[in-house]
Design a protein around this motif. Sequence first.
Motif, PDB file in Angstrom:
ATOM      1  N   PHE A   1       0.848  -1.188   0.000  1.00 42.44           N
ATOM      2  CA  PHE A   1       0.000   0.000   0.000  1.00 42.44           C
ATOM      3  C   PHE A   1       0.882   1.236   0.000  1.00 42.44           C
ATOM      4  CE2 PHE A   1       0.895  -0.903   4.411  1.00 42.44           C
ATOM      5  CZ  PHE A   1       1.070   0.335   5.004  1.00 42.44           C
ATOM      6  N   LEU A   2       0.260   2.373  -0.273  1.00 41.25           N
ATOM      7  CA  LEU A   2       0.947   3.658  -0.252  1.00 41.25           C
ATOM      8  C   LEU A   2       0.418   4.489   0.906  1.00 41.25           C
ATOM      9  CD1 LEU A   2       0.959   4.636  -4.046  1.00 41.25           C
ATOM     10  CD2 LEU A   2       2.863   3.735  -2.716  1.00 41.25           C
ATOM     11  N   MET A   3       1.328   5.044   1.681  1.00 41.53           N
ATOM     12  CA  MET A   3       0.956   5.943   2.770  1.00 41.53           C
ATOM     13  C   MET A   3       1.044   7.381   2.264  1.00 41.53           C
ATOM     14  SD  MET A   3       0.017   5.872   6.020  1.00 41.53           S
ATOM     15  CE  MET A   3       0.753   4.470   6.892  1.00 41.53           C
ATOM     16  N   PHE A   4      -0.091   8.080   2.334  1.00 38.20           N
ATOM     17  CA  PHE A   4      -0.122   9.494   1.945  1.00 38.20           C
ATOM     18  C   PHE A   4       0.284  10.340   3.147  1.00 38.20           C
ATOM     19  CE2 PHE A   4      -2.330  13.574   1.942  1.00 38.20           C
ATOM     20  CZ  PHE A   4      -1.934  14.104   0.729  1.00 38.20           C
ATOM     21  N   ASN A   5       1.260  11.220   2.951  1.00 40.29           N
ATOM     22  CA  ASN A   5       1.740  12.107   4.013  1.00 40.29           C
ATOM     23  C   ASN A   5       1.681  13.554   3.529  1.00 40.29           C
ATOM     24  OD1 ASN A   5       3.299  10.021   5.957  1.00 40.29           O
ATOM     25  ND2 ASN A   5       3.722   9.500   3.837  1.00 40.29           N
ATOM     26  N   ILE A   6       1.234  14.445   4.392  1.00 39.25           N
ATOM     27  CA  ILE A   6       1.288  15.870   4.093  1.00 39.25           C
ATOM     28  C   ILE A   6       1.878  16.576   5.312  1.00 39.25           C
ATOM     29  CG2 ILE A   6      -1.092  16.309   4.848  1.00 39.25           C
ATOM     30  CD1 ILE A   6      -1.200  18.377   2.478  1.00 39.25           C
TER      31      ILE A   6
ATOM     32  N   LEU B   1       4.189  10.173  -0.958  1.00 37.98           N
ATOM     33  CA  LEU B   1       3.602   8.840  -0.953  1.00 37.98           C
ATOM     34  C   LEU B   1       4.726   7.844  -0.707  1.00 37.98           C
ATOM     35  CD1 LEU B   1       1.126   8.962  -3.981  1.00 37.98           C
ATOM     36  CD2 LEU B   1       0.501   8.695  -1.578  1.00 37.98           C
ATOM     37  N   MET B   2       4.604   7.078   0.364  1.00 42.27           N
ATOM     38  CA  MET B   2       5.604   6.075   0.709  1.00 42.27           C
ATOM     39  C   MET B   2       5.022   4.683   0.486  1.00 42.27           C
ATOM     40  SD  MET B   2       8.214   7.809   1.663  1.00 42.27           S
ATOM     41  CE  MET B   2       8.486   9.559   1.956  1.00 42.27           C
ATOM     42  N   ARG B   3       5.741   3.876  -0.271  1.00 40.01           N
ATOM     43  CA  ARG B   3       5.275   2.523  -0.553  1.00 40.01           C
ATOM     44  C   ARG B   3       5.759   1.567   0.527  1.00 40.01           C
ATOM     45  NH1 ARG B   3       7.394  -2.982  -1.869  1.00 40.01           N
ATOM     46  NH2 ARG B   3       5.649  -3.977  -2.936  1.00 40.01           N
ATOM     47  N   TYR B   4       4.825   0.797   1.089  1.00 40.26           N
ATOM     48  CA  TYR B   4       5.149  -0.236   2.067  1.00 40.26           C
ATOM     49  C   TYR B   4       4.846  -1.601   1.456  1.00 40.26           C
ATOM     50  CZ  TYR B   4       5.558   3.326   5.686  1.00 40.26           C
ATOM     51  OH  TYR B   4       5.957   4.409   6.422  1.00 40.26           O
ATOM     52  N   ARG B   5       5.755  -2.546   1.639  1.00 39.99           N
ATOM     53  CA  ARG B   5       5.576  -3.886   1.080  1.00 39.99           C
ATOM     54  C   ARG B   5       4.376  -4.593   1.702  1.00 39.99           C
ATOM     55  NH1 ARG B   5      10.899  -7.267   1.471  1.00 39.99           N
ATOM     56  NH2 ARG B   5      10.508  -6.929   3.694  1.00 39.99           N
ATOM     57  N   SER B   6       4.128  -4.331   2.973  1.00 41.03           N
ATOM     58  CA  SER B   6       3.003  -4.952   3.670  1.00 41.03           C
ATOM     59  C   SER B   6       2.796  -4.222   4.986  1.00 41.03           C
ATOM     60  CB  SER B   6       3.279  -6.441   3.941  1.00 41.03           C
ATOM     61  OG  SER B   6       4.318  -6.580   4.909  1.00 41.03           O
TER      62      SER B   6
ATOM     63  N   SER C   1      -1.269  11.688   8.026  1.00 42.22           N
ATOM     64  CA  SER C   1      -1.007  10.653   7.031  1.00 42.22           C
ATOM     65  C   SER C   1      -2.097   9.598   7.124  1.00 42.22           C
ATOM     66  CB  SER C   1       0.370  10.015   7.248  1.00 42.22           C
ATOM     67  OG  SER C   1       0.439   9.390   8.514  1.00 42.22           O
ATOM     68  N   PHE C   2      -2.325   8.913   6.004  1.00 38.57           N
ATOM     69  CA  PHE C   2      -3.261   7.795   6.013  1.00 38.57           C
ATOM     70  C   PHE C   2      -2.904   6.844   4.880  1.00 38.57           C
ATOM     71  CE2 PHE C   2      -5.311  11.411   3.874  1.00 38.57           C
ATOM     72  CZ  PHE C   2      -5.558  10.888   2.609  1.00 38.57           C
ATOM     73  N   PRO C   3      -3.198   5.544   5.060  1.00 38.14           N
ATOM     74  CA  PRO C   3      -2.865   4.547   4.036  1.00 38.14           C
ATOM     75  C   PRO C   3      -3.862   4.586   2.885  1.00 38.14           C
ATOM     76  CG  PRO C   3      -3.903   3.488   5.908  1.00 38.14           C
ATOM     77  CD  PRO C   3      -3.750   4.936   6.282  1.00 38.14           C
ATOM     78  N   THR C   4      -3.378   4.259   1.686  1.00 38.97           N
ATOM     79  CA  THR C   4      -4.225   4.276   0.495  1.00 38.97           C
ATOM     80  C   THR C   4      -3.989   3.025  -0.341  1.00 38.97           C
ATOM     81  OG1 THR C   4      -2.634   5.378  -0.980  1.00 38.97           O
ATOM     82  CG2 THR C   4      -3.976   6.793   0.435  1.00 38.97           C
ATOM     83  N   MET C   5      -5.005   2.692  -1.147  1.00 45.74           N
ATOM     84  CA  MET C   5      -4.909   1.619  -2.131  1.00 45.74           C
ATOM     85  C   MET C   5      -5.251   2.183  -3.502  1.00 45.74           C
ATOM     86  SD  MET C   5      -3.944  -1.215  -0.736  1.00 45.74           S
ATOM     87  CE  MET C   5      -4.451  -2.503  -1.871  1.00 45.74           C
ATOM     88  N   PRO C   6      -4.679   1.641  -4.581  1.00 45.61           N
ATOM     89  CA  PRO C   6      -4.934   2.193  -5.916  1.00 45.61           C
ATOM     90  C   PRO C   6      -6.368   1.963  -6.377  1.00 45.61           C
ATOM     91  CG  PRO C   6      -3.660   0.166  -6.065  1.00 45.61           C
ATOM     92  CD  PRO C   6      -3.728   0.512  -4.618  1.00 45.61           C
TER      93      PRO C   6
ATOM     94  N   GLY D   1      -5.184   5.100 -12.393  1.00 49.55           N
ATOM     95  CA  GLY D   1      -4.049   5.979 -12.607  1.00 49.55           C
ATOM     96  C   GLY D   1      -3.054   5.381 -13.582  1.00 49.55           C
ATOM     97  N   PHE D   2      -2.051   6.182 -13.921  1.00 44.10           N
ATOM     98  CA  PHE D   2      -1.030   5.769 -14.877  1.00 44.10           C
ATOM     99  C   PHE D   2       0.309   5.506 -14.188  1.00 44.10           C
ATOM    100  CE2 PHE D   2      -4.088   8.184 -17.391  1.00 44.10           C
ATOM    101  CZ  PHE D   2      -4.337   7.285 -18.413  1.00 44.10           C
ATOM    102  N   TYR D   3       0.286   5.391 -12.869  1.00 43.82           N
ATOM    103  CA  TYR D   3       1.507   5.095 -12.128  1.00 43.82           C
ATOM    104  C   TYR D   3       1.991   3.695 -12.488  1.00 43.82           C
ATOM    105  CZ  TYR D   3       4.385   3.694  -8.123  1.00 43.82           C
ATOM    106  OH  TYR D   3       5.385   3.212  -7.324  1.00 43.82           O
ATOM    107  N   VAL D   4       3.230   3.602 -12.941  1.00 42.14           N
ATOM    108  CA  VAL D   4       3.827   2.314 -13.299  1.00 42.14           C
ATOM    109  C   VAL D   4       4.842   1.954 -12.224  1.00 42.14           C
ATOM    110  CG1 VAL D   4       5.183   1.044 -14.990  1.00 42.14           C
ATOM    111  CG2 VAL D   4       3.500   2.739 -15.754  1.00 42.14           C
ATOM    112  N   GLY D   5       4.587   0.871 -11.532  1.00 48.99           N
ATOM    113  CA  GLY D   5       5.454   0.471 -10.440  1.00 48.99           C
ATOM    114  C   GLY D   5       6.711  -0.231 -10.909  1.00 48.99           C
TER     115      GLY D   5
END
Length: 211
Positions: A69-74, A142-147, A176-181, A184-188
């Motif tokens: 998942f991606l953690m959104f931080n501001i 946006l920080m990507r966490y493996r799990s 901050s809060f966790p997000t799921m896709p 979008g056009f984001y290519v991992g």
Amino acid sequence: MAMVDGWLIWGIAGLVYLLFRGWYDNWRGKLTSDEIAHYLHLLDGRSDTTPEAIERLRQFIEADDGRDFLMFNIVKANLTPVADPVSGAMVPGVSLLQRYARQFTPVLIANGGHPAIIRRKIGGYMDSWGTEEDPGWTIIGLMRYRSRRDMMNLVVDPRFEAAHPDKLAGTLATFSFPTMPMAGFYVGPRLWLALVIALVAAITHLLSLTL
């Protein structure tokens, strides 16, 4: 000989990609109830959190689906001089955030994560209602966490706790809060790294045929 070189080149390319996927993907499944209890026990008495935050964290990890998942931080960075938590000297607050990032990022990467997007705010709210006035946000990330397990490994890591005073001193406001896709056009990296490895292998193979 050229055929042997080709097999070797593509074999190495495949091995590199498999090693990457071994690090990048979660192969351990969802968190178990014992793991959840262990992580929550490690958070008991921590000074860098609150009971409310721990309760939200508990709900999040109990709903683990085993996916990344991606953690959104501001962040509203402190741009004025503040006391360095280590030396006591007056330093720009944003420099403490940078020092925090230098300590946080290696721990994130060690646990299969990475920064996905870091952006500096360049204007006020363009469209908003039902929300408070802009407090002066400066950075989003946006920080990507493996799990969720890897996120918890980071949370309880002593290096993360030791770096937290820098974050507090360098930050005036944050959430901050966790997000799921959804779209979008984001290519991992699973795709773009495969393409890069294949391109390098193809070029190397072609060069081996001409030498």
